[in-house]
Design a protein around this motif. Sequence first.
Motif: not given
Length: 259
Positions: A149-165
């Motif tokens: 609980k109370d977790n934080t997840a951040t993905i910042d992708q500043g380019g092309n053809y990115n995949t985030a899960s």
Amino acid sequence: MSKKMLLNAVAVIALLVAAPMIMAGDAAAQTSEASRGGPGGPGGPGGPGGPGNGNGAPSMSGHKAYITESGNYNTNTQDQTGSKQTSTNVQSGSNNGATTRQSGKENTAYITQRGNYNTANQTQTGESGAAGITQGGSNNRADQTQGGKDNTATIDQGGNYNTASQTQTGTDSEATILQGGSYNTGVQTQSGSDQYAYILQSGNNNQGYQTQTGGSDNRAELTQGGSFNTSYQTQSGVSGSVAWANQSGSNNTSSQNQH
């Protein structure tokens, strides 16, 4: 002097020379024995043991781990067990791979990759954790998994053809995906109550998926600022969940399913 008498004289002289040495040795031994003193007293009590971690071993906390790599084809792994741990991983190059695993509460993990074809993976089990992945190149892939609980997840992708899960199991957690290029794919899965999921894709041909299951009062937001975007939002729970999608482009497809 006969030969026999000469040998006897040599033997006597040898005894006279050795006698003081033997006596000195005996005296030294007596002095050493006398200087030993009596037996020592009992030792003092030992200090208190550290706090346990549930299996009889002391818990670990407050550690910091740093990895910096400048070059191509790098691979590294960081493992931390305990509370209030911090891991930082910086890779400046292409084709890098980074893995971070943390178990405990109030842990923090950062991965920064400045290059192409990067792969990053973060796993946190516990509460009040923070995980962040920043990828400043193209063809990147980032995975985050948090349990608690109370977790934080951040993905910042500043380019092309990115995949985030992103996958979060628990309550009161937040997941954010920021993709500033084209052909991006963002997937978010949350199970529990009071969860918040947000995807921002400011490019073309993006795909965004958000799934929230179980519990109540969940919120899913998705913004796509380009063309040919695809968006799916699914929420299943008791009550109070909100799904919001904003597509400011052409030929977009959006689907929302709440049950």
